[in-house]
Design a protein around this motif. Structure first.
Motif, PDB file in Angstrom:
ATOM      1  N   GLY A 382       1.153  16.961  13.703  1.00 51.18           N
ATOM      2  CA  GLY A 382       0.336  18.067  13.213  1.00 51.18           C
ATOM      3  C   GLY A 382       0.599  18.385  11.757  1.00 51.18           C
ATOM      4  N   TYR A 383       1.782  17.976  11.240  1.00 47.36           N
ATOM      5  CA  TYR A 383       2.122  18.248   9.848  1.00 47.36           C
ATOM      6  C   TYR A 383       2.168  16.970   8.998  1.00 47.36           C
ATOM      7  N   MET A 384       2.145  15.803   9.651  1.00 43.70           N
ATOM      8  CA  MET A 384       2.324  14.544   8.916  1.00 43.70           C
ATOM      9  C   MET A 384       1.017  14.076   8.284  1.00 43.70           C
ATOM     10  N   ALA A 385       1.100  13.584   7.047  1.00 47.81           N
ATOM     11  CA  ALA A 385      -0.069  13.107   6.313  1.00 47.81           C
ATOM     12  C   ALA A 385      -0.570  11.791   6.917  1.00 47.81           C
ATOM     13  N   PRO A 386      -1.865  11.486   6.773  1.00 49.42           N
ATOM     14  CA  PRO A 386      -2.430  10.283   7.400  1.00 49.42           C
ATOM     15  C   PRO A 386      -1.808   8.984   6.906  1.00 49.42           C
ATOM     16  N   GLU A 387      -1.513   8.890   5.597  1.00 54.20           N
ATOM     17  CA  GLU A 387      -0.937   7.645   5.083  1.00 54.20           C
ATOM     18  C   GLU A 387       0.472   7.412   5.627  1.00 54.20           C
ATOM     19  N   TYR A 388       1.162   8.510   5.976  1.00 56.37           N
ATOM     20  CA  TYR A 388       2.495   8.389   6.573  1.00 56.37           C
ATOM     21  C   TYR A 388       2.390   7.982   8.040  1.00 56.37           C
ATOM     22  N   VAL A 389       1.448   8.581   8.759  1.00 55.77           N
ATOM     23  CA  VAL A 389       1.267   8.261  10.171  1.00 55.77           C
ATOM     24  C   VAL A 389       0.823   6.813  10.348  1.00 55.77           C
ATOM     25  N   MET A 390      -0.149   6.372   9.525  1.00 57.28           N
ATOM     26  CA  MET A 390      -0.759   5.050   9.717  1.00 57.28           C
ATOM     27  C   MET A 390       0.057   3.913   9.103  1.00 57.28           C
ATOM     28  N   ARG A 391       0.624   4.169   7.910  1.00 58.76           N
ATOM     29  CA  ARG A 391       1.252   3.061   7.165  1.00 58.76           C
ATOM     30  C   ARG A 391       2.709   3.313   6.810  1.00 58.76           C
ATOM     31  N   GLY A 392       3.261   4.448   7.172  1.00 57.84           N
ATOM     32  CA  GLY A 392       4.654   4.735   6.852  1.00 57.84           C
ATOM     33  C   GLY A 392       4.893   5.037   5.388  1.00 57.84           C
ATOM     34  N   GLN A 393       3.833   5.378   4.642  1.00 60.14           N
ATOM     35  CA  GLN A 393       3.961   5.673   3.205  1.00 60.14           C
ATOM     36  C   GLN A 393       4.146   7.177   3.009  1.00 60.14           C
ATOM     37  N   PHE A 394       5.119   7.547   2.181  1.00 56.08           N
ATOM     38  CA  PHE A 394       5.347   8.965   1.924  1.00 56.08           C
ATOM     39  C   PHE A 394       5.597   9.183   0.438  1.00 56.08           C
ATOM     40  N   SER A 395       5.268  10.377  -0.027  1.00 58.27           N
ATOM     41  CA  SER A 395       5.374  10.732  -1.444  1.00 58.27           C
ATOM     42  C   SER A 395       5.340  12.249  -1.537  1.00 58.27           C
ATOM     43  N   VAL A 396       5.310  12.768  -2.760  1.00 56.45           N
ATOM     44  CA  VAL A 396       5.175  14.221  -2.921  1.00 56.45           C
ATOM     45  C   VAL A 396       3.867  14.706  -2.293  1.00 56.45           C
ATOM     46  N   LYS A 397       2.846  13.826  -2.277  1.00 57.88           N
ATOM     47  CA  LYS A 397       1.553  14.227  -1.721  1.00 57.88           C
ATOM     48  C   LYS A 397       1.584  14.339  -0.193  1.00 57.88           C
TER      49      LYS A 397
END
Length: 536
Positions: A382-397
């Motif tokens: 519910g709090y995780m960004a789509p690029e993190y959920v789908m591809r494991g990518q994380f950043s300040v965004k």
């Protein structure tokens, strides 16, 4: 050009502050229209050339003939800082051309300067057309021995080029060697400094056990994904929160000490302060400042306590969280990605000031690093960004995305993961988006907020939707968010459709993630005992 700042400047277009300067004009009024037209076309051509120059050459200069009054020629120089994109450079120079047209056209010279670009032109006036005309280059006359000279010239050029390349490679190799050696030396010095500071933060287990009354149930404040939390009182009567971590971590003692000392350096009024740690045998314990009003979720999602959070308090909490995240992302000596921002990780002090807590999944970035990747996606659904959920990518965004969800929860008083609309379970982001575009944004606002600034509430809904946009580049930075919150006159962009909008094809993947995490509910899944920092 020389500039310094206490924040990152790289790649950021800044149009203010700006100034322009001109010198008294010598053109008659009859010449102005012709002059303005030629100068506008001339500088416009230089603008296009500079913007397309690529890194590091965002620069163009030229001298051209003039055909009016006693002006013989015009010289122009335009340039942007080389870190700007072609679009931002062109935009900056366009602004400069507009200002020059207002202040300086018809003058002997004009200049415009702002932090990201500058422009300048000068007129050369003379009655002698040979003095200030731009030079004309003619090809050399043909030579009878042209072929042989060309061959010798070609050989000479090849020899010079090879010598230059060899010298350049040697020079670069020496520079790389010196840089690596210096980095190693600095790393060793930093490691020694970190270990000294870590030793100063260490508590002994006996004092911690005494402070918590042997970790009694009466002192227990709660339990998270990393272990139980107890209230403790040190020998100097100082209240602390003691987190006793689970014992199944594979992290070594040295790494534990290093990471704790790094987190302890984070000093901000909107971050929970780490006071120290205990490391004895299998015990890994963290000692934090005690925050009396527990976490935000115990207020905002509680039917009894929520009425105590009027709009002024909620707005204060939103601004405080923003300042804390901005410090983590840009203003501290370390660049930290939190990765688990949610209501239960926002603690409230005695004055209801918010403090970001639980750095159990935080990642440390290099100052010039923009993105990280992981094969194991962990966090709170519910709090995780789509690029993190789908591809494991994380950043300040990805932190910005979590912040956007949190803002909408604070305004609505409901959880994103269990949002209810008239008894029906719905997705908060989808509900907020549909009401925003249907001009019924008041439906999003918590009915308990009978007073308070509706304008601020609407701005916060707008900001929340900007933060949860699917496209990473469209989400604002926390620096932009704090400006949106504090500058009432600033017009806000129109948000695009949020990620995980109901009906989108990628919702099936989100459902799979939810099912995979259903056994742990809303708890964060930790992938390290404390953090995943990479000390430098």
């Amino acid at each position: 050009m020389l500039r310094y700042s206490n924040r990152s400047l790289d790649g950021k277009l800044e149009l203010v502050p700006a100034y322009n300067q001109s010198v008294t004009g010598n053109l008659s009024s009859s010449d102005l229209e012709s002059f303005n037209g030629q100068l506008r076309d001339f500088l416009g051509r230089l603008r296009i050339e500079a913007a397309a120059g690529g890194f590091p050459k965002k620069f163009a200069a030229e001298t051209t003939r003039a055909t009016y009054s006693n002006v013989r020629s015009i010289s122009g120089i335009v340039q942007c800082t080389p870190d700007l994109s072609e679009e931002d450079c062109s935009r900056c120079l366009n602004e400069g051309l507009k200002q020059l047209q207002k202040c300086c056209y018809g003058m002997d010279s004009g200049r415009f300067v702002n932090p990201s670009c500058n422009l300048r032109y000068d007129l050369y006036v003379s009655n002698d057309p040979a003095i200030y005309d731009p030079p004309v280059h003619y090809p050399p006359p043909p030579s009878a021995n042209g072929g042989r000279k060309k061959s010798n010239t070609f050989r000479t050029v090849i020899i010079i080029a090879l010598a230059t390349v060899v010298s350049l490679v040697l020079f670069i190799s020496i520079c790389i060697y010196l840089r690596v050696r210096n980095k190693k030396k600095i790393r060793e010095e930093n490691a020694e400094e970190i270990m000294k500071s870590a030793d100063a933060l260490q508590f002994n287990f006996r004092s911690i056990r005494a402070a918590t009354n042997n970790f009694s149930e009466a002192n227990k404040l709660g339990r998270g994904g990393f272990g139980a939390v107890y209230r403790g009182i040190l020998v100097d009567d100082k209240d602390v929160a003691v987190k006793r971590l689970s014992r199944d971590s594979a992290q070594g003692d040295l790494e534990f000490k290093t990471e704790v000392s790094l987190v302890a350096r984070l000093q901000h009024r909107n971050l929970v302060r780490l006071l120290g740690f205990c490391l004895e045998k299998n015990e890994r314990i963290l000692v934090y400042e005690f925050v009396p009003n527990a976490s935000l979720d115990q207020f905002i999602f509680d039917e009894v306590k929520r009425p105590n959070l009027d709009w002024d308090l909620r707005y204060k909490i939103i601004v405080g969280i923003t300042r804390g995240l901005l410090y983590l992302h840009e203003d501290s000596r370390l660049k930290i990605i939190h990765r688990d921002l949610k209501a239960s990780n926002i603690l409230l002090d005695a004055d209801m000031n918010p403090k970001i807590a639980d750095f159990g999944m935080a990642r440390l970035f290099d100052l010039d690093q923009s993105q990280g990747e992981t094969r194991r996606v962990v966090g709170t659904y519910g709090y995780m960004a789509p690029e993190y959920v789908m591809r494991g990518q994380f950043s300040v965004k990805s932190d910005v995305f979590s912040f956007g969800v949190l803002v909408l929860e604070i305004v609505s008083g409901q959880k994103n993961s269990s949002f209810r609309n008239r008894g029906n379970v719905e997705d908060l982001l989808s509900y907020a988006w549909k009401n925003w575009w249907g001009n019924t944004s008041s439906n999003i606002i918590d009915p308990l907020l009978s007073s308070g600034s509706r304008t601020e509430m609407m701005r916060c809904i707008n900001i929340g939707l900007l933060c949860v946009q699917e496209n990473i580049a469209d989400r604002p930075t926390m620096a932009s968010v704090i400006l949106m919150l504090t500058s009432k006159s600033l017009s806000l962009p129109v948000p695009s459709q949020p990620a995980f909008f109901m009906g989108k094809s990628n919702m099936s993947k989100v459902v799979e993630l939810d099912q995979a995490q259903s056994s742990s509910g809303q708890k964060s899944e930790n992938e390290a005992s404390i953090t995943e920092l990479s000390p430098r």
